[in-house]
Design a protein around this motif. Structure first.
Motif, short mmCIF file in Angstrom:
data_model
loop_
_atom_site.label_atom_id
_atom_site.label_comp_id
_atom_site.label_asym_id
_atom_site.label_seq_id
_atom_site.Cartn_x
_atom_site.Cartn_y
_atom_site.Cartn_z
N HIS A 43 0.83 -1.21 0.00
CA HIS A 43 0.00 0.00 0.00
C HIS A 43 0.86 1.26 0.00
O HIS A 43 0.53 2.25 -0.66
CB HIS A 43 -0.92 0.01 1.23
N ALA A 44 1.98 1.23 0.75
CA ALA A 44 2.80 2.43 0.89
C ALA A 44 3.70 2.66 -0.31
O ALA A 44 3.94 3.81 -0.70
CB ALA A 44 3.64 2.33 2.16
N PHE A 45 4.21 1.59 -0.93
CA PHE A 45 5.18 1.73 -2.03
C PHE A 45 4.70 0.93 -3.24
O PHE A 45 5.38 0.02 -3.72
CB PHE A 45 6.56 1.23 -1.60
N GLU A 46 3.51 1.27 -3.70
CA GLU A 46 2.90 0.54 -4.82
C GLU A 46 3.83 0.56 -6.03
O GLU A 46 4.26 1.61 -6.49
CB GLU A 46 1.56 1.17 -5.17
N GLY A 47 4.17 -0.64 -6.49
CA GLY A 47 5.05 -0.79 -7.64
C GLY A 47 6.51 -0.93 -7.27
O GLY A 47 7.30 -1.44 -8.07
N ASN A 48 6.91 -0.44 -6.10
CA ASN A 48 8.32 -0.53 -5.67
C ASN A 48 8.49 -1.33 -4.39
O ASN A 48 9.55 -1.32 -3.78
CB ASN A 48 8.89 0.88 -5.44
N GLN A 49 7.40 -2.00 -3.96
CA GLN A 49 7.48 -2.70 -2.70
C GLN A 49 8.51 -3.83 -2.71
O GLN A 49 9.14 -4.15 -1.69
CB GLN A 49 6.11 -3.26 -2.28
N LYS A 50 8.74 -4.44 -3.88
CA LYS A 50 9.71 -5.54 -3.97
C LYS A 50 11.12 -5.05 -3.66
O LYS A 50 11.89 -5.72 -2.96
CB LYS A 50 9.65 -6.16 -5.36
N ILE A 51 11.45 -3.86 -4.17
CA ILE A 51 12.79 -3.28 -3.93
C ILE A 51 12.97 -2.98 -2.44
O ILE A 51 14.02 -3.24 -1.84
CB ILE A 51 12.98 -2.01 -4.78
N VAL A 52 11.91 -2.43 -1.79
CA VAL A 52 11.99 -2.07 -0.37
C VAL A 52 12.12 -3.34 0.48
O VAL A 52 12.91 -3.39 1.42
CB VAL A 52 10.76 -1.25 0.05
N ILE A 53 11.35 -4.36 0.15
CA ILE A 53 11.41 -5.61 0.92
C ILE A 53 12.79 -6.23 0.84
O ILE A 53 13.37 -6.68 1.85
CB ILE A 53 10.33 -6.59 0.43
N GLU A 54 13.37 -6.28 -0.38
CA GLU A 54 14.71 -6.86 -0.55
C GLU A 54 15.75 -6.07 0.25
O GLU A 54 16.67 -6.65 0.85
CB GLU A 54 15.09 -6.89 -2.03
N SER A 55 15.62 -4.75 0.30
CA SER A 55 16.57 -3.91 1.06
C SER A 55 16.42 -4.14 2.55
O SER A 55 17.41 -4.15 3.29
CB SER A 55 16.35 -2.43 0.72
N THR A 101 15.49 7.70 0.29
CA THR A 101 15.26 7.47 1.72
C THR A 101 13.77 7.47 1.97
O THR A 101 13.09 8.46 1.66
CB THR A 101 15.95 8.54 2.57
N VAL A 102 13.26 6.40 2.51
CA VAL A 102 11.82 6.25 2.73
C VAL A 102 11.55 6.17 4.24
O VAL A 102 12.47 5.96 5.04
CB VAL A 102 11.26 5.01 2.02
N THR A 103 10.31 6.31 4.61
CA THR A 103 9.89 6.20 6.01
C THR A 103 9.23 4.85 6.24
O THR A 103 8.23 4.52 5.59
CB THR A 103 8.94 7.33 6.39
N ILE A 104 9.80 4.08 7.12
CA ILE A 104 9.26 2.77 7.49
C ILE A 104 8.53 2.92 8.82
O ILE A 104 9.11 3.36 9.82
CB ILE A 104 10.37 1.71 7.60
N LYS A 105 7.22 2.55 8.83
CA LYS A 105 6.43 2.63 10.06
C LYS A 105 6.39 1.28 10.74
O LYS A 105 6.68 0.24 10.13
CB LYS A 105 5.03 3.14 9.74
N ASP A 106 5.97 1.30 12.03
CA ASP A 106 6.05 0.07 12.83
C ASP A 106 5.11 -1.03 12.36
O ASP A 106 5.28 -2.19 12.71
CB ASP A 106 5.79 0.39 14.31
N ASN A 107 4.09 -0.68 11.54
CA ASN A 107 3.19 -1.72 11.03
C ASN A 107 3.69 -2.34 9.74
O ASN A 107 3.06 -3.25 9.20
CB ASN A 107 1.79 -1.16 10.85
#
Length: 615
Positions: free
Chosen positions: A399-411, A443-449
């Motif tokens: 929901h937060a990084f639609e289309g780029n969530q795979k890159i964020v998860i791998e990082s 640089t992105v903001t990661i929330k606790d959820n």
């Protein structure tokens, strides 16, 4: 100053010569049976003394107090005084090729290195590093290595400048024969510096639940290779030494009981004051540690304990100081060393040596005795590590990084342990954390959820180390000699025609704790005297019985010459007198209370002023 007391303080003040005082002291010691000429062991050598009956009592009481002060109150393990059969102490020696005089090879090399390092301005950095490295490895060098260094540096005999032989090792310990010939050989007699505590370190470590610190102690006889008859009891061929080895983790030299001595104030003589000809400074131990004068807390703790022990014996604290040894005076592996010096008629006498040696010391000792410490000479300590586990929430990240969530998860999954722990702390405190996605360049903001980071403690590795050691060493004979000097004074006799020697020993170390005077003419009182003597025995108070005549002046003088702190004068069946040695005052107590009153005075539960006000 009135020069009738004949105490060592008058020698220091210039009212009395040291020879006059020593003559008075030796006369008082002989009269009181503290020491006697050693005719049996050293028949042809004059002025060699050994302890007599009263002196042996003093020695046993000093050792008993040391044992309580350092062993029982500190939970220190005591070890025997002989070395295992495989544990001889070997020392490297060289011989003058012409005169045949022997020298310690390691001491000659050590002195040469120190002399060169003192002239550091004329040395280049490479040469200075070479000498420092040699000092660190001095006690691990083989015969060939020692010989090579002595030859390369051109070291010669100190007295004659003659060439020296090739170094060779000799056994310094004396082996113990068992049974009749042919002998079977058992343990070695204890040398001057002991090695057996390092031999038992593995067992002690395991008995201490594999944790540090751990401390051991030893009381035994040592032997001096050189003695000076003119110094009386100060230097003896055979003397008692009480030593402690306190092993600590090199990364943690704190001491849990330091608060007990932190406020102790004593005279300290650091190297800087000695170097520039200044006087000793009076300082609190807590400040000495915080200012870096003393290397660490455990070392300062033993300085405080030594101060309390010596002053408890009766050593005058105004004539006691702790001097820091210069680098050239210490063993090459030592880092800091303080020696307790007591001022007497002949000057300052070294009585206690407290040295701090880093982990190298145990390595050198282990190599000398050819024994490997636990696990090839190492000790093991398990380190608990925090291992983070990262679990991204794919739904929230989508929901937060639609289309780029795979890159964020791998990082997120590729984060280092330190980054994950830091993010966990940020999420717990702020609810969000800034995170650099390197493959995206943002640089992105990661929330606790969005991510769950859990941490568990695991055994990451085993830390291998050798323990550091603090080594306090007490020369009992020197301490007792200083106690004799600090306790002796002369006072006029009752008739006033001569002086009487008095030893002002504290009750804890007095060779006899109480004197019982029975009047010869009053036979009905003998039953009361027997009752008092029996009560003193039951209370554990040592006493000596004196049979007195009409006047007890001579008997008082005899008891004072022995340093007896209290006396009971039995002159009635109902009540008796108790006399204080130092003041000469008396109080009357009942026969049944006499032993308990004296016992309370000796144990320190009551003071003489309290007794005077109560009776």
């Amino acid at each position: 100053m009135d020069c009738t007391d004949y105490s060592f303080r008058e020698v220091l003040a210039g009212c009395l010569t040291s020879d006059e005082f020593r003559e008075t002291l030796m006369k008082a010691l002989k009269v009181g049976c503290f020491c006697t000429p050693s005719f049996h062991s050293y028949r042809d050598v004059p002025r060699i003394y050994e302890y007599d009956s009263t002196g042996l009592n003093i020695e046993s009481r000093v050792l008993k107090l040391w044992n309580w002060h350092f062993t029982l109150s500190m939970e220190v393990v005591r070890l025997p005084g002989v070395l295992p059969p495989r544990c001889p102490e070997k020392v490297p020696v060289v011989k003058d090729e012409k005169t045949g005089t022997f020298y310690r090879a390691d001491c000659l090399l050590k002195q040469f290195c120190f002399e060169k390092l003192e002239k550091a301005s004329s040395l280049n950095a490479e040469k200075a590093a070479e000498f420092n490295q040699l000092l660190r490895n001095l006690y691990t060098l083989s015969e060939e290595e020692l010989g090579k260094h002595i030859k390369d540096y051109g070291i010669t005999a100190p007295d004659t400048q003659n060439t020296l032989s090739i170094p060779f090792f000799v056994k310094w310990s004396v082996q113990t024969p068992i049974c009749a010939p042919p002998f079977q050989f058992g343990p070695y007699m204890r040398p001057r510096y002991e090695q057996d505590k390092f031999e038992d370190l593995t067992r002690l470590f395991e008995e201490n639940d594999c944790s540090f610190p751990v401390a051991t102690c030893h009381i035994g006889q040592s032997f001096e290779e050189e003695i000076s008859p003119s110094r009386g009891l100060v230097i003896r061929h055979e003397f008692s030494v009480a030593e402690i080895q306190h092993f600590v983790d090199p990364k943690d030299t704190t001491h849990g009981k330091f608060r007990a001595v932190a406020e102790v104030e004593t005279f300290m003589f650091p190297r800087e004051q000695q170097k520039y000809g200044q006087s000793a400074i009076k300082i609190v131990l807590d400040q000495a540690v915080s200012k870096g004068i003393v290397d660490n807390m455990t070392l300062a703790y033993y300085i405080g304990k030594a101060f309390l022990f010596l002053t408890c014996l009766g050593i005058d604290k105004d004539h006691l100081r702790f001097r820091q040894r210069f680098r050239s005076e210490m063993a090459p592996y030592a880092v800091d060393c303080w020696v307790a010096e007591i001022e007497c008629s002949s000057g300052w006498i070294e009585c206690v040596d407290i040295a701090y040696s880093p982990e190298y010391d145990s390595q050198a000792r282990a190599d000398e005795i050819e024994f490997a410490l636990h696990d090839n000479g190492t000790f093991i300590e398990t380190i608990a590590a925090r291992e983070p586990t990262v679990a991204p929430n794919e739904k929230e990240l989508g929901h937060a990084f639609e289309g780029n969530q795979k890159i964020v998860i791998e990082s997120l999954l590729a984060m280092s342990k330190e980054e994950a722990l830091l993010m966990k702390d940020d999420l717990a405190s702020e609810g969000e954390s800034a995170f650099l996605v390197r493959t995206w360049g943002k640089t992105v903001t990661i929330k606790d959820n969005m991510v769950n980071i859990s941490v568990k403690r695991t055994r990451e590795r085993e830390r291998v180390f050798r323990p550091s050691v603090i080594e306090p060493s007490f020369c009992i004979e020197r301490i007792i000699h200083c106690l004799f000097e600090h306790s002796l004074y002369m006072r006029p006799s009752k008739a006033g025609d001569e002086r009487v020697s008095v030893f002002r020993f504290p009750p804890l170390v007095a060779p006899i704790e109480c004197a019982v005077f029975s009047m010869r003419e009053k036979k009905p009182n003998h039953e009361s005297a027997r009752l008092i003597r029996r009560s003193l025995t039951d209370a554990g108070v040592s006493y000596r019985n004196f049979i007195a005549g009409n006047t007890t002046g001579k008997e008082y003088a005899e008891a004072d010459e022995l340093g007896v702190p209290f006396a009971i004068i039995v002159d009635s069946n109902v009540d008796v007198s108790i006399r204080d040695r130092d003041s000469g005052d008396k109080v009357r107590v009942s026969v049944g209370e006499a032993a308990s009153v004296v016992k309370g005075l000796i144990d320190g539960h009551k003071t003489w002023s309290c007794i005077c006000s109560s009776f």
